[in-house]
Design an enzyme around this catalytic site. Structure first.
Site, mmCIF file in Angstrom:
data_model
loop_
_atom_site.group_PDB
_atom_site.id
_atom_site.type_symbol
_atom_site.label_atom_id
_atom_site.label_comp_id
_atom_site.label_asym_id
_atom_site.label_seq_id
_atom_site.Cartn_x
_atom_site.Cartn_y
_atom_site.Cartn_z
ATOM 1 N N SER A 1 0.873 -1.188 0.000
ATOM 2 C CA SER A 1 0.000 0.000 0.000
ATOM 3 C C SER A 1 0.902 1.227 0.000
ATOM 4 O O SER A 1 2.026 1.187 0.510
ATOM 5 C CB SER A 1 -0.865 0.014 1.261
ATOM 6 O OG SER A 1 -1.424 1.290 1.454
ATOM 7 N N TYR B 1 -1.841 -0.921 10.210
ATOM 8 C CA TYR B 1 -1.846 -1.175 8.764
ATOM 9 C C TYR B 1 -0.546 -0.647 8.144
ATOM 10 O O TYR B 1 0.147 -1.353 7.409
ATOM 11 C CB TYR B 1 -3.065 -0.486 8.142
ATOM 12 C CG TYR B 1 -3.221 -0.692 6.657
ATOM 13 C CD1 TYR B 1 -3.759 -1.877 6.155
ATOM 14 C CD2 TYR B 1 -2.854 0.298 5.747
ATOM 15 C CE1 TYR B 1 -3.927 -2.065 4.790
ATOM 16 C CE2 TYR B 1 -3.010 0.122 4.380
ATOM 17 C CZ TYR B 1 -3.545 -1.058 3.900
ATOM 18 O OH TYR B 1 -3.698 -1.233 2.545
ATOM 19 N N LYS C 1 2.270 -3.153 6.465
ATOM 20 C CA LYS C 1 2.487 -3.061 5.012
ATOM 21 C C LYS C 1 3.937 -2.666 4.715
ATOM 22 O O LYS C 1 4.531 -3.113 3.734
ATOM 23 C CB LYS C 1 1.505 -2.064 4.390
ATOM 24 C CG LYS C 1 0.067 -2.566 4.328
ATOM 25 C CD LYS C 1 -0.110 -3.740 3.363
ATOM 26 C CE LYS C 1 -1.566 -4.101 3.147
ATOM 27 N NZ LYS C 1 -1.762 -5.172 2.174
HETATM 28 P P1 NDP Z 1 -11.332 -6.123 -0.350
HETATM 29 O O1 NDP Z 1 -11.755 -5.974 1.075
HETATM 30 O O2 NDP Z 1 -12.212 -5.621 -1.442
HETATM 31 O O3 NDP Z 1 -10.993 -7.665 -0.625
HETATM 32 C C1 NDP Z 1 -10.175 -8.382 0.240
HETATM 33 C C2 NDP Z 1 -10.088 -9.822 -0.214
HETATM 34 O O4 NDP Z 1 -9.270 -10.542 0.723
HETATM 35 C C3 NDP Z 1 -11.440 -10.529 -0.223
HETATM 36 O O5 NDP Z 1 -11.436 -11.536 -1.208
HETATM 37 C C4 NDP Z 1 -11.501 -11.161 1.169
HETATM 38 O O6 NDP Z 1 -12.432 -12.232 1.164
HETATM 39 C C5 NDP Z 1 -10.037 -11.597 1.316
HETATM 40 N N1 NDP Z 1 -9.548 -11.764 2.687
HETATM 41 C C6 NDP Z 1 -9.557 -10.868 3.684
HETATM 42 N N2 NDP Z 1 -9.023 -11.390 4.790
HETATM 43 C C7 NDP Z 1 -8.662 -12.671 4.480
HETATM 44 C C8 NDP Z 1 -8.071 -13.727 5.192
HETATM 45 N N3 NDP Z 1 -7.757 -13.609 6.486
HETATM 46 N N4 NDP Z 1 -7.830 -14.881 4.541
HETATM 47 C C9 NDP Z 1 -8.163 -15.026 3.242
HETATM 48 N N5 NDP Z 1 -8.727 -14.060 2.510
HETATM 49 C C10 NDP Z 1 -8.985 -12.895 3.127
HETATM 50 O O7 NDP Z 1 -9.885 -5.445 -0.412
HETATM 51 P P2 NDP Z 1 -9.154 -4.694 -1.626
HETATM 52 O O8 NDP Z 1 -9.358 -5.407 -2.891
HETATM 53 O O9 NDP Z 1 -9.472 -3.264 -1.519
HETATM 54 O O10 NDP Z 1 -7.634 -4.841 -1.145
HETATM 55 C C11 NDP Z 1 -6.803 -5.916 -1.535
HETATM 56 C C12 NDP Z 1 -5.386 -5.618 -1.036
HETATM 57 O O11 NDP Z 1 -4.956 -4.387 -1.567
HETATM 58 C C13 NDP Z 1 -5.287 -5.511 0.485
HETATM 59 O O12 NDP Z 1 -4.106 -6.104 0.916
HETATM 60 C C14 NDP Z 1 -5.254 -4.007 0.714
HETATM 61 O O13 NDP Z 1 -4.569 -3.655 1.885
HETATM 62 C C15 NDP Z 1 -4.512 -3.530 -0.527
HETATM 63 N N6 NDP Z 1 -4.769 -2.149 -0.876
HETATM 64 C C16 NDP Z 1 -6.026 -1.736 -1.268
HETATM 65 C C17 NDP Z 1 -6.241 -0.404 -1.604
HETATM 66 C C18 NDP Z 1 -7.565 0.100 -2.069
HETATM 67 O O14 NDP Z 1 -7.731 1.339 -2.210
HETATM 68 N N7 NDP Z 1 -8.532 -0.747 -2.358
HETATM 69 C C19 NDP Z 1 -5.149 0.590 -1.519
HETATM 70 C C20 NDP Z 1 -3.893 0.041 -1.078
HETATM 71 C C21 NDP Z 1 -3.723 -1.268 -0.773
HETATM 72 P P3 NDP Z 1 -13.106 -12.781 2.532
HETATM 73 O O15 NDP Z 1 -13.617 -11.591 3.282
HETATM 74 O O16 NDP Z 1 -14.164 -13.726 2.057
HETATM 75 O O17 NDP Z 1 -12.010 -13.488 3.265
#
Ligand code: NDP
Length: 264
Positions: A144, A157, A161
């Site tokens: 991030s 966070y 990260k």
């Molecule tokens: P979302 O919340 O939209 O999606 C997260 C995904 O991870 C889901 O599929 C969720 O499914 C899964 N997940 C969460 N926790 C677990 C776990 N313990 N085990 C397995 N799967 C898990 O997040 P984003 O797409 O926004 O973010 C994805 C990545 O990008 C993250 O690491 C985030 O920190 C990073 N990021 C995002 C930004 C943004 O603006 N969107 C900016 C910077 C970084 P389920 O809940 O079913 O487990």
């Protein structure tokens, strides 16, 4: 144009929605077979089924919590059974936090350490042997912009990260001679259902619409004045996975619409 990914196998954590789903679709379009995991079984299985149907690739959707070592092992054994190994690992599962350092208990630090760092360590340890057998591979860790430029409401966070970026660098050095390229990618604002949910909640308190809330966030942080899309990020990630990015090793790439202001 064939970018050299056809019939590769990619494992993506958190591949059921948001950025993970975006890159899953992007890779499937290039003929990559997929292994996706998430905690919500129905959602991850639906995602795998739909992508498989749309792009004609093999896709596995598995319920696995990446903070639990045994669930990672089980997921990896299913992937080994189905595909006989993995070429690409994308450590994407993660989420934001909200706390003050002075108030947050050890348990919360451990929970985010497991999610953002140890999951990537464990998955790399589990999958690198098969990448070596297959003659090489690619690992991308989704960090991030907060790994470098912290947001003050989510110190845990930011810290975890930042640790993930350093882990990527160390692993890149360790694996470069195995033809395994490790990099991290640090997005800024990428529009996902999670952002829409946050906007739905916070906009009510502010007496504005969710879209207006999101527009204000974009204008406040990103000089480009808007959120990025999962497709924009996926295009870059797909390139980074491909042999076209053969000289990209051990770096952290920002994709943030100009948000990063730290230059040294
Ligand atoms: P979302 O919340 O939209 O999606 C997260 C995904 O991870 C889901 O599929 C969720 O499914 C899964 N997940 C969460 N926790 C677990 C776990 N313990 N085990 C397995 N799967 C898990 O997040 P984003 O797409 O926004 O973010 C994805 C990545 O990008 C993250 O690491 C985030 O920190 C990073 N990021 C995002 C930004 C943004 O603006 N969107 C900016 C910077 C970084 P389920 O809940 O079913 O487990």
């Amino acid at each position: 144009m064939d970018i050299g990914l056809r019939n590769k196998v990619a494992l993506i954590t958190g591949g059921s929605v948001g950025i993970g789903l975006g890159v899953a679709r992007g890779l499937a379009r290039e003929g990559v077979h997929l292994a996706l995991c998430a905690r919500n079984e129905e959602r991850v299985q639906n995602a795998a089924r739909e992508i498989s149907k749309e792009y004609g690739i093999e896709a596995l959707g598995v319920k696995a919590d990446v903070t639990v070592s045994e669930e990672i092992d089980h997921f990896c054994s299913l992937v080994e059974e189905k595909f006989g190994g993995t070429d690409i690992l994308i450590n994407n599962a993660g989420t934001g936090s909200a706390e003050k350092i002075m108030d947050a208990p050890d348990e919360k630090w451990n929970q985010y350490w497991d999610l953002h760092v140890l999951a990537a360590v464990r998955l790399s340890r589990a999958l690198v042997p098969s990448m070596r057998r297959r003659g090489g591979g690619v690992i991308i860790n989704i960090a991030s912009i907060c790994s470098r430029q912290p947001l003050d409401y989510e110190p845990i966070y930011n810290v975890t990260k930042a640790a993930l970026v350093m882990f990527s660098k160390c692993l890149a050095n360790e694996l470069v001679n195995d033809n395994i390229r490790v990099n991290s990618v640090s997005p800024g604002l990428i529009m996902t259902p999670d952002w829409r949910k946050t906007a739905g909640i916070l906009s009510k308190d502010m007496g504005i619409s969710p879209d207006e809330y999101l527009d204000r966030v974009a204008k406040k942080y990103a000089p480009i004045g808007r959120f990025g899309t999962t497709e924009e990020l996926a295009d870059f990630l797909v390139f980074l996975c491909s042999p076209r990015a053969s000289y990209c090793v051990g770096s952290n790439y920002y994709m943030d619409g100009g948000w990063l202001t730290v230059t040294t």
